[in-house]
Design a protein around this motif. Sequence first.
Motif, PDB file in Angstrom:
ATOM      1  N   LEU A 432       0.799  -0.960   0.078  1.00  0.00           N
ATOM      2  CA  LEU A 432      -0.188   0.188   0.120  1.00  0.00           C
ATOM      3  C   LEU A 432       0.974   1.238   0.146  1.00  0.00           C
ATOM      4  N   LEU A 433       0.967   2.025  -1.198  1.00  0.00           N
ATOM      5  CA  LEU A 433       1.819   3.127  -1.204  1.00  0.00           C
ATOM      6  C   LEU A 433       0.998   4.565  -0.680  1.00  0.00           C
ATOM      7  N   VAL A 434      -0.242   4.295  -1.045  1.00  0.00           N
ATOM      8  CA  VAL A 434      -0.973   5.840  -0.828  1.00  0.00           C
ATOM      9  C   VAL A 434      -2.427   5.357  -0.212  1.00  0.00           C
ATOM     10  N   ASN A 435      -2.824   6.208   0.979  1.00  0.00           N
ATOM     11  CA  ASN A 435      -4.171   6.062   1.550  1.00  0.00           C
ATOM     12  C   ASN A 435      -4.648   7.152   2.249  1.00  0.00           C
ATOM     13  N   LYS A 436      -5.207   7.865   1.287  1.00  0.00           N
ATOM     14  CA  LYS A 436      -5.766   9.168   1.690  1.00  0.00           C
ATOM     15  C   LYS A 436      -6.897   9.104   2.468  1.00  0.00           C
ATOM     16  N   ASP A 437      -7.049   9.795   3.533  1.00  0.00           N
ATOM     17  CA  ASP A 437      -8.180  10.009   4.282  1.00  0.00           C
ATOM     18  C   ASP A 437      -8.796   8.590   4.765  1.00  0.00           C
ATOM     19  N   GLU A 438      -7.963   7.620   5.002  1.00  0.00           N
ATOM     20  CA  GLU A 438      -8.297   6.229   5.209  1.00  0.00           C
ATOM     21  C   GLU A 438      -9.299   5.671   4.195  1.00  0.00           C
ATOM     22  N   THR A 439      -9.039   5.856   3.247  1.00  0.00           N
ATOM     23  CA  THR A 439      -9.934   5.350   2.126  1.00  0.00           C
ATOM     24  C   THR A 439     -10.006   3.810   2.084  1.00  0.00           C
ATOM     25  N   LEU A 440      -8.935   3.359   2.415  1.00  0.00           N
ATOM     26  CA  LEU A 440      -8.851   1.685   2.634  1.00  0.00           C
ATOM     27  C   LEU A 440      -8.756   1.321   3.984  1.00  0.00           C
ATOM     28  N   PRO A 441      -9.220   0.181   4.599  1.00  0.00           N
ATOM     29  CA  PRO A 441      -9.889  -0.978   3.692  1.00  0.00           C
ATOM     30  C   PRO A 441     -11.299  -0.216   3.443  1.00  0.00           C
ATOM     31  N   LEU A 442     -11.776  -0.846   2.414  1.00  0.00           N
ATOM     32  CA  LEU A 442     -13.416  -0.574   2.320  1.00  0.00           C
ATOM     33  C   LEU A 442     -14.257  -0.821   3.282  1.00  0.00           C
ATOM     34  N   ARG A 443     -15.155   0.221   3.599  1.00  0.00           N
ATOM     35  CA  ARG A 443     -16.092  -0.129   4.559  1.00  0.00           C
ATOM     36  C   ARG A 443     -17.182  -0.939   4.362  1.00  0.00           C
ATOM     37  N   ARG A 444     -17.879  -1.510   5.263  1.00  0.00           N
ATOM     38  CA  ARG A 444     -19.115  -2.335   4.923  1.00  0.00           C
ATOM     39  C   ARG A 444     -19.982  -1.995   4.114  1.00  0.00           C
ATOM     40  N   ARG A 445     -20.575  -0.568   4.046  1.00  0.00           N
ATOM     41  CA  ARG A 445     -21.256   0.106   3.043  1.00  0.00           C
ATOM     42  C   ARG A 445     -20.761   0.050   1.767  1.00  0.00           C
ATOM     43  N   GLN A 446     -19.690  -0.151   1.458  1.00  0.00           N
ATOM     44  CA  GLN A 446     -19.134   0.223   0.342  1.00  0.00           C
ATOM     45  C   GLN A 446     -19.335  -1.167  -0.437  1.00  0.00           C
ATOM     46  N   THR A 480     -20.423  -6.404  -4.804  1.00  0.00           N
ATOM     47  CA  THR A 480     -21.104  -6.515  -6.026  1.00  0.00           C
ATOM     48  C   THR A 480     -20.146  -5.648  -7.064  1.00  0.00           C
ATOM     49  N   THR A 481     -19.519  -6.524  -8.062  1.00  0.00           N
ATOM     50  CA  THR A 481     -18.838  -5.692  -8.726  1.00  0.00           C
ATOM     51  C   THR A 481     -19.025  -5.876 -10.404  1.00  0.00           C
ATOM     52  N   THR A 482     -18.670  -4.794 -10.921  1.00  0.00           N
ATOM     53  CA  THR A 482     -18.836  -4.656 -12.259  1.00  0.00           C
ATOM     54  C   THR A 482     -17.469  -4.687 -12.967  1.00  0.00           C
ATOM     55  N   ALA A 483     -17.243  -5.408 -14.122  1.00  0.00           N
ATOM     56  CA  ALA A 483     -15.833  -5.350 -14.780  1.00  0.00           C
ATOM     57  C   ALA A 483     -16.053  -4.644 -16.199  1.00  0.00           C
ATOM     58  N   LEU A 484     -15.041  -3.911 -16.290  1.00  0.00           N
ATOM     59  CA  LEU A 484     -14.815  -3.257 -17.604  1.00  0.00           C
ATOM     60  C   LEU A 484     -13.466  -3.064 -17.894  1.00  0.00           C
ATOM     61  N   ALA A 485     -13.042  -3.848 -18.765  1.00  0.00           N
ATOM     62  CA  ALA A 485     -11.572  -3.927 -19.229  1.00  0.00           C
ATOM     63  C   ALA A 485     -11.007  -2.669 -20.281  1.00  0.00           C
ATOM     64  N   THR A 486     -10.446  -2.020 -20.174  1.00  0.00           N
ATOM     65  CA  THR A 486     -10.365  -0.736 -21.125  1.00  0.00           C
ATOM     66  C   THR A 486      -8.761  -0.806 -21.916  1.00  0.00           C
ATOM     67  N   GLY A 487      -7.947  -1.551 -21.173  1.00  0.00           N
ATOM     68  CA  GLY A 487      -6.877  -2.079 -21.884  1.00  0.00           C
ATOM     69  C   GLY A 487      -5.721  -1.208 -21.359  1.00  0.00           C
ATOM     70  N   ARG A 488      -4.189  -1.065 -22.037  1.00  0.00           N
ATOM     71  CA  ARG A 488      -3.192  -0.596 -21.897  1.00  0.00           C
ATOM     72  C   ARG A 488      -3.408   0.712 -22.443  1.00  0.00           C
ATOM     73  N   ALA A 489      -4.115   1.078 -23.584  1.00  0.00           N
ATOM     74  CA  ALA A 489      -4.187   2.263 -24.379  1.00  0.00           C
ATOM     75  C   ALA A 489      -5.569   2.611 -24.661  1.00  0.00           C
ATOM     76  N   GLY A 504     -22.799   6.044  -9.444  1.00  0.00           N
ATOM     77  CA  GLY A 504     -23.424   5.252  -8.747  1.00  0.00           C
ATOM     78  C   GLY A 504     -22.598   4.204  -8.040  1.00  0.00           C
ATOM     79  N   ARG A 505     -21.211   4.077  -8.170  1.00  0.00           N
ATOM     80  CA  ARG A 505     -20.421   2.899  -7.521  1.00  0.00           C
ATOM     81  C   ARG A 505     -19.810   3.666  -6.219  1.00  0.00           C
ATOM     82  N   ASP A 506     -19.531   2.625  -5.290  1.00  0.00           N
ATOM     83  CA  ASP A 506     -19.130   3.123  -3.795  1.00  0.00           C
ATOM     84  C   ASP A 506     -17.754   3.404  -4.155  1.00  0.00           C
ATOM     85  N   ALA A 507     -17.057   2.662  -5.085  1.00  0.00           N
ATOM     86  CA  ALA A 507     -15.805   2.879  -5.198  1.00  0.00           C
ATOM     87  C   ALA A 507     -15.294   2.425  -6.682  1.00  0.00           C
ATOM     88  N   VAL A 508     -13.946   2.956  -7.144  1.00  0.00           N
ATOM     89  CA  VAL A 508     -13.750   2.394  -8.283  1.00  0.00           C
ATOM     90  C   VAL A 508     -12.354   1.716  -8.161  1.00  0.00           C
TER      91      VAL A 508
END
Length: 608
Positions: A432-446, A480-489, A504-508
Amino acid sequence: MQDRSLSRRTVLASATVVAAAATGVVGVTASPALASKRDAGLRTLISKMSVEAKIGQLFVPYFYGTSADNPNQFDRERNLRELGVATAAELIAKYHIGGVIYFSGWANNIQDPHQVAELTNGVQRASLALDTGIPSLISIDQEHGANVRIGSGATQLPGAMALGAGRSLSDARTAGWISGTELAALGIHQNYAPVADVNVNPANPIINVRSFGADANAVGRMVAAQVKGYQGAGVVACAKHFPGHGDTGEDSHTGLPVITHTREEWDRIDAPPFKAAIAAGVDSIMTAHLQVPALDPSNEPATLSPKILQGVLRGELGFDGVIVTDALNMRGVRTKYGDDRVPVLALKAGVDQLLFPPNIDVAYNGVLAAVRSGEITVARLEESVLRILRLKHKVGLFDGNPYISPREVDRVVGAAKHKAAAGRIAERTTTLLVNKDETLPLRRRQKKLLVVGASPAFPTDANRTSVPELAKAFDELGLTTTALATGRAPDAAKIDEAVAAAQGRDAVVVLTDNVNATSAQRTLVSRLIATGVPVIHLAVRNPYDIAHLSGVRASLVSYCWTEVELRAAARVIAGRVEPRGKLPVPIQRADDPTKVLFRSGHGLSYDD
């Protein structure tokens, strides 16, 4: 022919029995008296071999197909076109081959563990049918992480830089032991690992995460631990790429890199891991196809340099094991000489094993001509054959039965305890390199996540890619997860699609793969940040990606994108386990590389 094979093997019987207790585990050194008796038996065997058979022992070629004697028609045609024979069995018979290397993907050698075991048995049947009756030493390039050959069915383990981030010598040794145990169960005796290069160049295009890190002494400790793990499991380890490939911006597959280190810098930066490997008893070392003027002012590639191989590796460092070339089809070793001369010059430089010649007929006959002309003496030839036969003796190939049992494959390969240990090790490497405002770990509602971004395919399974596999791992944790591969470019349309999907997502969770200053992945990340949805960044290969990104709420590194590493990252993000990895390399600022953004050793926990 069978009678001749048996008679030659019985020459070794007394030496094998005497030395078995001392040499039953690879890397264990016999007493001088036992080693002398072993060598006496091996020299007797060598004395009965033809020159052609001795030369064949040096070569480790590739071949196509999942079967040694009955490949599919496509692979038969490829073998005929490139090797001049239809099958691996015919290759072994024609050139008296002493060993082969397995590859997945392009060579189609590997499908699943049982198929690999049967391939191994076919290779050994062909080898035992030779006049010498000497089994093959079968090799592979199973580094784990970004460089995996056996995928489905076998245990996947974190690669070198991930283990470097875990900073546990016990984990590194355990990973080597698990991998070695499974390779041995498949009849694979030599693994071209661990990488002993020190990755001090962030732009290194070929080593990078294959290295344990940027600190030479830390890398040395990890290398030694892996050597002990592999060889404790009965597999020959191979430290590579001597004299060090960590500080180059050029790939020796496509060019001839130059290492500009002074001799003092080489002693301080490049040498320590190889010294540590030798101290740990490593049985083989692989050469690098690159120039090191400080070690050899003639600028011969290291693979062809007597000053580097005999003067430094054997003379100064005291290594008397097997020296194996890096693949001889690589451009780095073919810039000055023809394919008939390269293997001859490598042998004259001090090499023992000749790996992956681009044309086996040209290479074999080049060496044969050199021996017949006296350019390579028979004594020099036999010196390398003896070293190779010592390896075969150590891994038990003269014990009478080189064949693989399907029952042993079922018991060992992909064992549940191995996979569980691999998962625990991977959890200890996620950084874990960055964790602003204790974004992680995800909270139960996320619970509603979007997983998006670069989606490299698994190293041995192009049908499985990172974005959907990470989404699946989150789903299995109850999200509950949605996957969207956008590729390296990603183009503008893909980026727009990702931005819309973030609503509408709790996190990306956005995956990146080798971001640079002009990468469209930077645009994707900045557009996602602008949505206001918390953005969690996961670098699935290169820890340096974060230098080109700003504004992410959290940033992690998994160092690779295989299943074991993605599952560990999912568990860390979801808060099932703490992040414990520490950067094994420093990360410089993209706008000013003279300044450090994150020092080596940086890594946050949820308590920070």
